[in-house]
Design an enzyme around this catalytic site. Structure first.
Site, PDB file in Angstrom:
ATOM      1  N   CYS A 158       0.831  -1.207   0.000  1.00  0.00           N
ATOM      2  CA  CYS A 158       0.000   0.000   0.000  1.00  0.00           C
ATOM      3  C   CYS A 158       0.864   1.255   0.000  1.00  0.00           C
ATOM      4  O   CYS A 158       0.482   2.283  -0.569  1.00  0.00           O
ATOM      5  CB  CYS A 158      -0.950  -0.013   1.190  1.00  0.00           C
ATOM      6  SG  CYS A 158      -0.151  -0.244   2.793  1.00  0.00           S
ATOM      7  N   HIS A 711      -1.794   1.152   7.494  1.00  0.00           N
ATOM      8  CA  HIS A 711      -2.163   1.117   6.088  1.00  0.00           C
ATOM      9  C   HIS A 711      -1.990   2.503   5.487  1.00  0.00           C
ATOM     10  O   HIS A 711      -2.300   3.503   6.132  1.00  0.00           O
ATOM     11  CB  HIS A 711      -3.614   0.649   5.941  1.00  0.00           C
ATOM     12  CG  HIS A 711      -4.060   0.499   4.513  1.00  0.00           C
ATOM     13  ND1 HIS A 711      -3.485  -0.402   3.650  1.00  0.00           N
ATOM     14  CD2 HIS A 711      -5.011   1.153   3.800  1.00  0.00           C
ATOM     15  CE1 HIS A 711      -4.084  -0.307   2.456  1.00  0.00           C
ATOM     16  NE2 HIS A 711      -5.004   0.637   2.529  1.00  0.00           N
TER      17      HIS A 711
END
Length: 726
Positions: A158, A711
């Protein structure tokens, strides 16, 4: 005629004289007459069975070969192509440098050159051998908005996807790649570059994302290239998006650097010259070695001022930058959550939240807690509890930085005057249950439960019976009175009495020992007996090791375990079993837990102001003073002299010190439009048409989570603004 003596005739063996053609070619350090051309077979990637023949001079470039192939196969001007050469072993090698000559590429007569045309969706046919034909057709038929395209997460990638999405939304950079301007600026000879491979891999990804033929793309080839040239990004571990963005910008710059041979540039100090002169010289020197689309778009100029604290020497330099790494205002306090355990068994443990200095001591924690509980700080002991046992007991002079936010901290009330002669001792006590032994292992099945206790024991009660009574009182809120049972005992005065001995300390300063009570002799027929009612003990007390698993004689620094008997009246330290009639004890929340501390957000302007504040260099990074001839802890100040067209701001949320690491979750507010840097630019403005210093936000890369995990999403980490150049 003298020049003809250096001409040579190149006649490959086995060729007939009918193939001879004339021409003088310039080769390194010599001239030669080229008699025979290089004859190549040209074919298309999708039709390799229909080659055409073309002849080339050895000084022709690969671009000339490519253009001839495009002409032969009537490729439209808007289509992008590239060429491969087929080797004798059947493998294919990409001819990346189109400026290389046929001679330097080692092409020889009879070799096959394959031309490949990019697909409408931005991919190359050779890079998608695993994709089924119907899938390719479906993607080429799909029409979406160019640039609105996702990237598949390959596993903790990510950070890479987020950084790419931010960079992909920089208009001048994306247009540069979509319009193929990069092809003429690929630098294959730069020793600091990646032979153009990073630039080409990035270009492929951009063209796929902006083709409008994909809902999402798989950046596997790009990930492979990044890992190949930056080993820290190999594998599928989590990384910082800013680190990837920094590598990518540097890699693109070196792969696209228009300077083919970097000359040596000697840096000069200002030496009292005007700032305008020194800044112009610094930027000119920078461009002599660094000239690329990345410099054009992202590079600005700092002014760095160093002052020696000893002699007052002032050093002024101007340095280029690619992004601003600005610090966040750091609070000097921290909130800590803990449990406080009273000596009074009728009072349940309390959960507290206290505010303490970040650089404080354990004593500061106790002083803050004393304001909530009314218990003096000197009557507190702080412990880290892990897995129902004491992981560590803290001293009051230890730094609070050793306590992490994830630690389970318990603070115990203990009796006062512990250091006084004849005062109380503090014994650590574990609560445990024992299952029946298996295979003769007495330690099998020992299970700790609840939270441990720190029990203040008066020196006058250092006996097993007295300790049992003291623990029974401390655990009274978790138990019911034990039942009475009928037992027979000897009549008074007819036998030796049961007694408990109090152990001595074994010397001054040594820990006291407890002696177990004597066992009563078995009854005999000659001794009279009488019936009496006794309460059955609820638990036994055993000396154990530091883990609470093995029983052993009491040693210094070790504690005791309380072993409940097989009785439904027993409950754990935080409550009894669910089917027990004993009410659950649990803990209560102090009123301070209801007061949520709302952190005031900071403005981005405050971060930039902190960035331009005077600071003193750390001992690990001193400055060498040319006047003092020694390293000094000079003061340093950074100022903004010139800003780039696209400004990248990196918020330094990850804080690292010698003792702790943390992620700063301070909320930073910034405008979407008209971010004005006019007040921070120290470069004198022209009286007519001053340069704009306002930016509009175009991309945000945001990290959710903690320092250990989380994330990244494109949406604060790296923040990009597009605006006027300063």
């Amino acid at each position: 005629m003298s020049s003809l003596t250096h001409l040579q005739t190149i006649v490959p063996p086995g060729l007939r004289c009918s193939h001879l053609w004339g021409g003088v070619v310039e080769l390194p350090s010599t001239q030669k007459v080229e008699v025979y051309p290089v004859e190549l077979y040209l074919c298309q990637h999708n039709d390799m069975d229909s080659p055409v023949t073309a002849q080339f001079s050895r000084v022709d470039t690969i671009d000339a070969v490519l253009q001839e192939a495009r002409r032969q196969f009537e490729v439209p001007p808007e289509d992008e192509t590239r060429v491969w050469v087929k080797n004798s072993d059947g493998s294919c090698e990409r001819l990346r440098n189109i400026h290389m000559t046929v001679l330097d590429a080692c092409l020889s007569t009879g070799q096959v050159v394959i031309m490949e045309t990019r697909n409408k969706d931005g991919t190359w046919p050779s890079s998608r051998p695993h994709v089924m034909r119907n899938s390719v057709e479906d993607e080429e038929l799909y029409r979406g908005q160019p640039g609105v395209c996702g990237l598949t997460n390959l596993g903790n990638t990510c950070f890479m996807n987020s950084a790419f999405q931010c960079l992909s939304n920089v208009p001048p950079l994306t247009e540069y790649f979509l319009n193929n301007h990069y092809l003429g600026e690929l630098n294959f000879s730069n020793p600091l570059g990646m032979k153009g491979e990073i630039a080409e891999a990035y270009a492929d990804l951009v063209k796929q994302a902006w083709s409008g033929h994909h809902r999402a793309i798989v950046p596997r080839m790009f990930k492979t290239k990044v890992g190949h040239f930056a080993s820290q990004f190999l594998g599928y571990q989590q990384h910082d998006a800013q680190e990837l963005l920094s590598f990518l910008l540097d890699g693109l710059h070196e792969d696209l650097n228009r300077v083919k041979r970097k000359e040596y540039v000697e840096l000069r100090d200002a030496a009292g010259r005007p700032d305008e002169e020194v800044a112009e010289e610094a930027w000119r020197n920078h461009k002599r070695r660094n000239d690329s689309i990345i410099v054009d778009i992202f590079h600005g100029l700092f002014k760095s001022t160093l002052v020696c604290p000893a002699c007052g020497k002032v050093s002024v330099t101007f340095d280029p930058f690619c992004y601003l790494s600005v610090p966040l205002p750091v609070s000097q306090e921290r909130a800590m959550e803990l449990f406080f355990v009273y000596m009074d068994p009728s009072r349940k443990p309390q959960q507290h939240r206290v505010v303490v200095p970040k650089a404080g001591k354990v004593l500061d924690l106790c002083l803050a807690l004393a304001k909530h509980t009314g218990v003096p700080a000197e009557q507190m002991m702080v412990a880290d509890v892990f897995s129902h046992r004491f992981y560590k007991l803290y001293q009051v002079d230890e730094a609070l930085s050793c306590i992490l936010d994830r630690d389970d901290i318990f603070v115990y009330e203990v009796a006062g005057g512990l250091a006084e002669p004849g005062g109380a001792l503090v014994l650590p006590v574990y609560l445990r249950e024992r299952a029946p032994p298996r295979d003769g292992d007495p330690g099998y099945g020992v299970v700790l439960f609840g939270h441990p206790l720190l029990v203040s024991v008066p020196r006058s009660q250092l006996s097993w019976d007295a300790l049992y009574g003291l623990l029974l009182e401390r655990l009274s809120s978790m138990t019911l009175p034990p039942p009475q049972v009928d037992e027979e005992e000897e009549a008074p005065g007819e036998g030796p009495a049961s007694q408990a001995e109090e152990g001595s300390s074994g010397g001054s300063g040594g820990p006291p020992t407890l002696s177990p009570p004597q066992a009563t002799p078995p009854p005999t027929a000659n001794r009279p007996k009488r019936k009496c009612r006794r309460r059955r003990p609820l638990f036994t007390v055993r000396p154990v090791n530091a883990n609470g698993t093995s029983e052993r004689p009491a040693l210094p620094g070790e504690g005791f375990s309380v072993n409940p008997r097989d009785s439904p009246l027993w409950g754990g330290a935080l409550g009894p079993p669910p089917d027990s009639p004993v009410p659950r004890q649990g803990y209560v929340k102090h009123e301070c837990m209801g007061h949520v501390q709302r952190r005031q957000p900071v403005k981005l302007r405050e971060c930039v102001e902190l960035f331009t504040t005077v600071e003193t260099l750390e001992e690990e990074n001193p400055w060498y003073c040319p006047t003092c001839k020694r390293h000094q802890l000079a003061t340093k100040k950074l100022d903004l002299w010139a800003l780039p067209e696209v400004l990248i701001i990196h918020l330094k949320r990850f804080s690292y010190t010698r003792l702790a690491r943390e992620k700063l979750d301070t909320l930073v507010e910034f405008p979407i439009r008209d971010l004005d840097f006019s007040d921070f630019i120290i470069k004198p403005r022209a009286d007519v048409a001053p340069a704009p210093h306002k930016y509009d936000l175009i991309a945000v890369s945001n990290h959710y989570g903690s320092l250990r995990d989380g994330h990244c999403m494109q949406g604060a980490g790296a923040v990009g603004w597009l605006g006027g150049r300063g």
